[in-house]
Design a protein around this motif. Structure first.
Motif, short mmCIF file in Angstrom:
data_model
loop_
_atom_site.label_atom_id
_atom_site.label_comp_id
_atom_site.label_asym_id
_atom_site.label_seq_id
_atom_site.Cartn_x
_atom_site.Cartn_y
_atom_site.Cartn_z
N UNK A 39 0.96 -1.20 0.00
CA UNK A 39 0.11 0.14 -0.03
C UNK A 39 0.96 1.30 -0.08
N UNK A 40 1.99 1.25 0.90
CA UNK A 40 2.74 2.44 0.84
C UNK A 40 3.42 2.84 -0.64
N UNK A 41 3.86 1.61 -1.19
CA UNK A 41 4.74 1.44 -2.50
C UNK A 41 3.50 2.30 -3.66
N UNK A 42 2.44 2.13 -3.27
CA UNK A 42 1.41 2.70 -4.25
C UNK A 42 0.65 3.94 -3.85
N UNK A 43 1.08 4.15 -2.78
CA UNK A 43 0.56 5.52 -2.30
C UNK A 43 -0.64 5.54 -1.86
N UNK A 44 -1.40 4.51 -1.21
CA UNK A 44 -2.62 4.46 -1.02
C UNK A 44 -2.81 4.05 0.57
N UNK A 45 -3.72 4.47 1.54
CA UNK A 45 -3.77 4.32 2.95
C UNK A 45 -3.05 3.02 3.31
N UNK A 46 -2.12 3.03 4.18
CA UNK A 46 -1.46 1.78 4.65
C UNK A 46 -1.93 1.11 5.67
N UNK A 47 -3.32 0.76 5.69
CA UNK A 47 -4.03 0.24 6.92
C UNK A 47 -3.95 -1.34 7.15
N UNK A 48 -3.26 -1.92 6.10
CA UNK A 48 -3.14 -3.31 6.06
C UNK A 48 -4.39 -4.08 5.80
N UNK A 49 -5.42 -3.32 5.45
CA UNK A 49 -6.80 -4.18 5.15
C UNK A 49 -6.79 -4.30 3.57
N UNK A 50 -7.45 -5.38 3.29
CA UNK A 50 -7.40 -5.56 1.71
C UNK A 50 -9.03 -5.39 1.35
N UNK A 51 -9.25 -4.25 0.78
CA UNK A 51 -10.55 -3.99 0.33
C UNK A 51 -10.39 -3.86 -1.21
N UNK A 52 -11.32 -3.12 -1.91
CA UNK A 52 -11.24 -2.91 -3.28
C UNK A 52 -10.13 -2.37 -3.79
N UNK A 53 -9.72 -1.30 -3.20
CA UNK A 53 -8.55 -0.78 -3.74
C UNK A 53 -7.24 -1.68 -3.65
N UNK A 54 -6.97 -2.24 -2.66
CA UNK A 54 -5.89 -2.97 -2.54
C UNK A 54 -5.91 -4.59 -3.19
N UNK A 55 -7.21 -4.84 -3.40
CA UNK A 55 -7.34 -5.96 -4.31
C UNK A 55 -6.85 -5.49 -5.77
N UNK A 56 -7.18 -4.50 -6.03
CA UNK A 56 -7.11 -4.04 -7.75
C UNK A 56 -5.47 -3.94 -7.65
N UNK A 57 -4.79 -3.45 -6.57
CA UNK A 57 -3.12 -3.48 -6.74
C UNK A 57 -2.74 -5.02 -6.78
N UNK A 58 -3.12 -5.87 -5.82
CA UNK A 58 -2.65 -7.14 -5.77
C UNK A 58 -2.89 -7.79 -7.27
N UNK A 59 -4.02 -7.45 -7.84
CA UNK A 59 -4.44 -8.27 -9.12
C UNK A 59 -3.97 -7.49 -10.39
N UNK A 60 -3.29 -6.19 -9.92
CA UNK A 60 -2.73 -5.76 -11.24
C UNK A 60 -1.67 -6.36 -12.08
N UNK A 61 -1.64 -6.37 -13.47
CA UNK A 61 -0.79 -7.25 -14.35
C UNK A 61 0.47 -6.14 -14.53
N UNK A 62 1.71 -6.72 -14.08
CA UNK A 62 2.90 -5.53 -13.97
C UNK A 62 3.24 -5.91 -15.18
#
Length: 227
Positions: free
Chosen positions: A204-227
């Motif tokens: 979350x910190x790497x992608x500049x989103x709130x680093x709360x440690x909770x995986x919600x819609x925004x963090x799922x999108x980060x995790x599933x992003x195709x690099x």
């Protein structure tokens, strides 16, 4: 006791892992699992949480064991059934206490065996590798791409909230995706512990989103992003 240890080994739940995932020490779990001490309700709830099972049936068995303990303590021993019969008077309370502890603990042991059997049935061990699949811990990370998203074979959710102490396929999916982002969370065991939470916060910190440690819609999108 040998069968219980075998089931525990096959499920991946060592005393060390139980200590790491619960507030109880490994030595305490050894006493609980071997029927030496009646475990507290919190310990029963902890093992149920780790196994992803309903704690209510286990707590009922624990209560039944406790009632057996209390009833046996209050009742007079009958001839031929008193474990302290013939022992020196000073030793009688200790011997009866040990016998009652073993009897009460046996009830909970049967419940723990049932939980471990369910866990083992849910996550059978594989004998090798197939394609991109690699067995790590109890879950398999099988990476596929679909609609510019990455999936690891455990869950397809894009919105389920997963956080500290969550368990199950969603947590395993998070762990597999973290591994793909080169943020290894440790064992891929479907338990969202503090190590997994720390890796999520780092992503979350790497992608500049709130680093709360909770995986919600925004963090799922980060995790599933195709690099």
């Amino acid at each position: 006791m040998g069968q219980l240890r075998l089931l525990k080994d096959r499920s991946g739940l060592s005393l060390v892992s139980l200590q790491a995932k619960t507030p109880f020490s490994g030595s305490s779990w050894e006493r609980y699992l071997n029927g030496k001490v009646l475990p507290p309700e919190a310990a029963v709830e902890a093992i149920a949480r780790i196994a992803g099972e309903d704690a209510a049936p286990l707590l009922e068995l624990r209560d039944a064991a406790e009632r057996t303990w209390n009833t046996a303590s209050d009742a007079d021993s009958t001839a031929g059934s008193d474990p302290a019969r013939g022992a020196p008077e000073a030793e009688v309370p200790r011997i009866r206490g040990v016998a009652l502890s073993v009897a009460a603990g046996a009830l909970l042991l049967s419940a723990v065996v049932s939980v471990l059997l369910v866990m083992d049935a849910r996550h059978p061990r594989a004998g090798g590798r197939q394609g991109a699949a690699a067995r790590v811990g109890k879950y398999t990370c099988t990476y596929t791409r679909r609609d510019d998203l990455v999936f690891a074979g455990n869950s397809t959710t894009m919105s389920h909230r997963v956080m500290l102490n969550s368990t199950g396929p969603d947590a395993a999916e998070v762990q597999c995706l973290l591994l793909r982002h080169k943020l290894p969370p440790g064992d891929i065991d479907g338990y969202f512990g503090s190590h997994t939470e720390a890796r999520v916060k780092r992503l979350q910190r790497q992608d500049h989103v709130p680093a709360d440690g909770v995986v919600g819609e925004q963090t799922w999108a980060l995790l599933r992003h195709v690099e």
